[in-house]
Design a protein around this motif. Structure first.
Motif, PDB file in Angstrom:
ATOM      1  N   ALA A 150       0.796  -1.211   0.032  1.00 38.12           N
ATOM      2  CA  ALA A 150      -0.080  -0.077  -0.154  1.00 38.12           C
ATOM      3  C   ALA A 150       1.023   1.270  -0.014  1.00 38.12           C
ATOM      4  O   ALA A 150       0.384   2.197  -0.720  1.00 38.12           O
ATOM      5  N   TRP A 151       2.009   1.302   0.764  1.00 40.41           N
ATOM      6  CA  TRP A 151       3.056   2.430   0.848  1.00 40.41           C
ATOM      7  C   TRP A 151       3.528   2.513  -0.744  1.00 40.41           C
ATOM      8  O   TRP A 151       3.587   3.737  -0.977  1.00 40.41           O
ATOM      9  N   LEU A 152       3.939   1.491  -1.309  1.00 39.86           N
ATOM     10  CA  LEU A 152       4.458   1.485  -2.576  1.00 39.86           C
ATOM     11  C   LEU A 152       3.427   2.302  -3.608  1.00 39.86           C
ATOM     12  O   LEU A 152       4.030   2.998  -4.357  1.00 39.86           O
ATOM     13  N   GLU A 153       2.463   1.707  -3.630  1.00 41.80           N
ATOM     14  CA  GLU A 153       1.435   2.238  -4.442  1.00 41.80           C
ATOM     15  C   GLU A 153       1.297   3.938  -4.304  1.00 41.80           C
ATOM     16  O   GLU A 153       1.215   4.507  -5.163  1.00 41.80           O
ATOM     17  N   ASP A 154       1.216   4.299  -3.037  1.00 41.14           N
ATOM     18  CA  ASP A 154       1.120   5.662  -2.924  1.00 41.14           C
ATOM     19  C   ASP A 154       2.375   6.351  -3.470  1.00 41.14           C
ATOM     20  O   ASP A 154       2.233   7.533  -3.927  1.00 41.14           O
TER      21      ASP A 154
END
Length: 618
Positions: free
Chosen positions: A163-167
């Protein structure tokens, strides 16, 4: 600003063409997803675009000032510490950024570890951290000129890290080319999809859903074009055979050519239909696998991974295991499999259990052994039955004779899956099964697990896969607890969002399996037969004794099967309405009544599904 322009790219591997005449242009703010079945050359194309491999034909041009950063699956880390590998010679002012990225990827504690001591998954995360540090924190004047190429970046990341990488990638202002099996990532990030299919390239404007629509439209057009082609060829052949009245000799060469067209075949599909994974499964009794007070640590001075775990698997279990990297998910799976004796507690397995585990390493495969010989095993020659089994798993004639070392990473994973399922287990443990599998293989595996009658436990960070395959999840948290949560991944994620937590499930409503394995109270309803003979839940029966979660899961699956059948029937009727002659009022009325009846049945069954969902939540 154009960052990269490629035209006419062609590549092959021994005995097989990968792709030909591929052309693509990438500008800043472009986010290009690259998809295709295993072995089509996705990783090869990425390396060609990055200049790491020369194409057999075609050219690749970079825009003026383009800075290229790549995460390659084949990259090796340099010697030294993790910090040195991630940011060699970095300025002290950037150390905060390095520490932040290492922390987000779950490897902060490895900053001073030697790179030659890392596991495979740790090394992949370090390589990703190195690429992200090289790109920079964003906001700089040259951000628009950075082309970031990532090959399976979500492999070995936990759900929070993904999820952090997506952001972070969503805020990237340069160009992005991405290979991933994670459908959530594709759907959120990509603005275009480049599909490799049987050596050709197709561009789909939009994200993952546009790719699915474009692919379906192409398949429909291909089927229509083939039908038209054969009809025209048959007419031509009939005319040639009749011949003109004044003609004394028939044009045999032309007749032979037309006959070949009629008898010929359309272009072979990339894969021959769906992958039929369904195999016989031996009967599984009521006792499956039980864990009583289980805890484990690696060494007396090492921290406990989990303690006091009590678990009783149901014969139709659908259980996911989630938690941050390093929490002990794989270790718990190894204890369930009986491969690892826990430090405390005990494991009990039923007498009818036939267990198979598909772990992240897979079975050991000799790169020099041919695929067909690996399936046959030592001591015998591969026969027709082995060939038939391989074809069922999309290994055609050429691939069967190929050495395992020439297979792509995804093809090797698919071969390992075949070897696992060929053992005919009734208890299946899957550790990160989605790593390296292409999207088609993932969907086929999910469909197989929908109907598979045995018990299933899955460790995965793939949100879409968890949503499709499991009914409950066990969350291993920082307190070494392994808590069972009803409702699967979606319920766990909703509870985390409600509590504002991204690190643990401590604020969720937990269903613990302690001692006797007592489960949350539910309600009992009768099972009736639908119009097609499929069971549906009757809401007319008064609630009585509580039903087990396994019964609720089974009933839910049956309802979902019935819904899928009805939806297909509705879609067929809707098409029929559009093809009926408008003057045929009787036929229109009949189809209209059938369509209304199906719609009403769908609505009623959806209400039953909602009732079951509410019961499961209680």
């Amino acid at each position: 600003m154009i960052l990269l322009d490629a035209t006419g790219l062609t590549a092959s591997r021994p005995g097989r063409k990968l792709f030909g005449d591929v052309s693509v242009t990438v500008s800043n703010n472009d986010r290009l997803g690259l998809v295709g079945i295993n072995g089509t050359g996705k990783s090869t194309l990425l390396r060609v675009l990055a200049g790491k491999t020369e194409a057999e034909e075609g050219t690749v041009r970079r825009g003026r000032g383009t800075r290229l950063v790549m995460l390659d699956q084949a990259d090796d880390l340099p010697e030294g510490t993790v910090r040195e590998a991630v940011a060699p010679g970095s300025h002290p002012e950037r150390e905060w950024e390095v520490d932040a990225i290492l922390d987000r990827l779950g490897i902060a504690e490895l900053a001073e570890a030697r790179t030659d001591r890392l596991s495979g998954g740790q090394a992949k995360r370090v390589a990703l951290a190195r690429a992200l540090v090289e790109v920079g924190p964003g906001g700089g004047p040259d951000d628009d000129s950075v082309l970031l190429i990532l090959d399976e970046p979500t492999n070995h990341l936990d759900i929070d890290a993904i999820a952090w990488l997506e952001d972070r990638l969503a805020s990237h202002r340069g160009g992005l080319i991405l290979v991933t099996h994670d459908r959530h990532v594709l759907d959120r990030l990509t603005t275009r999809i480049l599909e490799l299919d049987r050596g050709k390239a197709y561009i789909h404007e939009g994200g993952y859903s546009s790719y699915l629509e474009g692919r379906q439209e192409r398949d429909d057009q291909s089927a229509t074009a083939e039908s038209v082609r054969k009809n025209l060829a048959k007419k031509e052949l009939a005319w040639l055979r009749r011949g003109a009245p004044a003609r004394t000799a028939k044009p045999k060469a032309h007749i032979a050519s037309a006959t070949a067209i009629v008898n010929g075949r359309a272009e072979a599909p990339a894969r021959r239909g769906e992958m039929p994974l369904h195999m016989e499964t031996p009967r599984l009794g009521d006792q499956v696998v039980e864990l009583h007070g289980v805890g484990h640590q690696f060494g007396p001075d090492a921290p406990w991974l989990f303690r006091g775990v009590d678990l009783m698997l149901d014969p139709r279990e659908r259980l996911g295991v989630v938690g941050p990297n390093g929490a002990g998910k794989t270790t718990l799976l190894q204890v369930m499999a009986g491969r690892l004796d826990p430090i405390e507690g005990r494991r009990v397995a039923g007498s009818t259990v036939k267990l198979a585990i598909w772990d992240q390493l897979g079975s050991d495969l000799d790169p020099n052994v041919r695929v067909r010989d690996a399936i046959a095993g030592p001591g015998r020659q591969a026969d027709w039955s082995d060939s038939a089994l391989l074809e069922r798993f999309w290994f055609d004639g050429d691939a069967q004779w190929a050495p395992i070392g020439t297979l792509s990473g995804g093809e090797r994973r698919r071969l390992q899956l075949l070897l696992t399922l060929a053992a005919r287990p009734n208890v299946l443990l899957l550790d990160e099964p989605t790593n390296d599998l292409d999207l088609d293989s993932l969907r086929a595996l999910e469909d197989f697990l929908d109907d598979w009658p045995g018990a299933l436990v899955v460790v995965s960070h793939d949100r879409a896969f968890l949503e499709r395959t499991v009914a409950d999840v066990i969350v291993i948290d920082a307190d070494h607890d392994a808590d069972r949560i009803a409702g699967g991944y979606a319920a766990w994620e909703a509870a985390r969002r409600k509590s504002g937590s991204t690190a643990s499930a401590s604020a969720t409503t937990r269903m613990r399996q302690k001692g006797s394995g007592t489960k949350a109270p539910t309600a009992r309803a009768a099972v009736a037969k639908g119009s097609a003979g499929d069971p549906v839940v009757s809401s007319s029966v008064a609630l009585a004794k509580p039903r087990s979660p396994s019964t609720l899961r089974h009933l839910t699956k049956e309802i979902e099967k019935r819904l899928r059948k009805l939806e297909k029937q509705r879609d067929r009727l809707a098409v029929d309405v559009t093809t009926i002659d408008g003057s045929d009022h009787q036929r229109l009325a009949e189809v209209g009544r059938d369509l209304a009846g199906v719609e009403a049945e769908i609505s009623a069954i959806e209400e039953e599904w909602l009732a079951l969902a509410e019961e499961a939540e209680r």
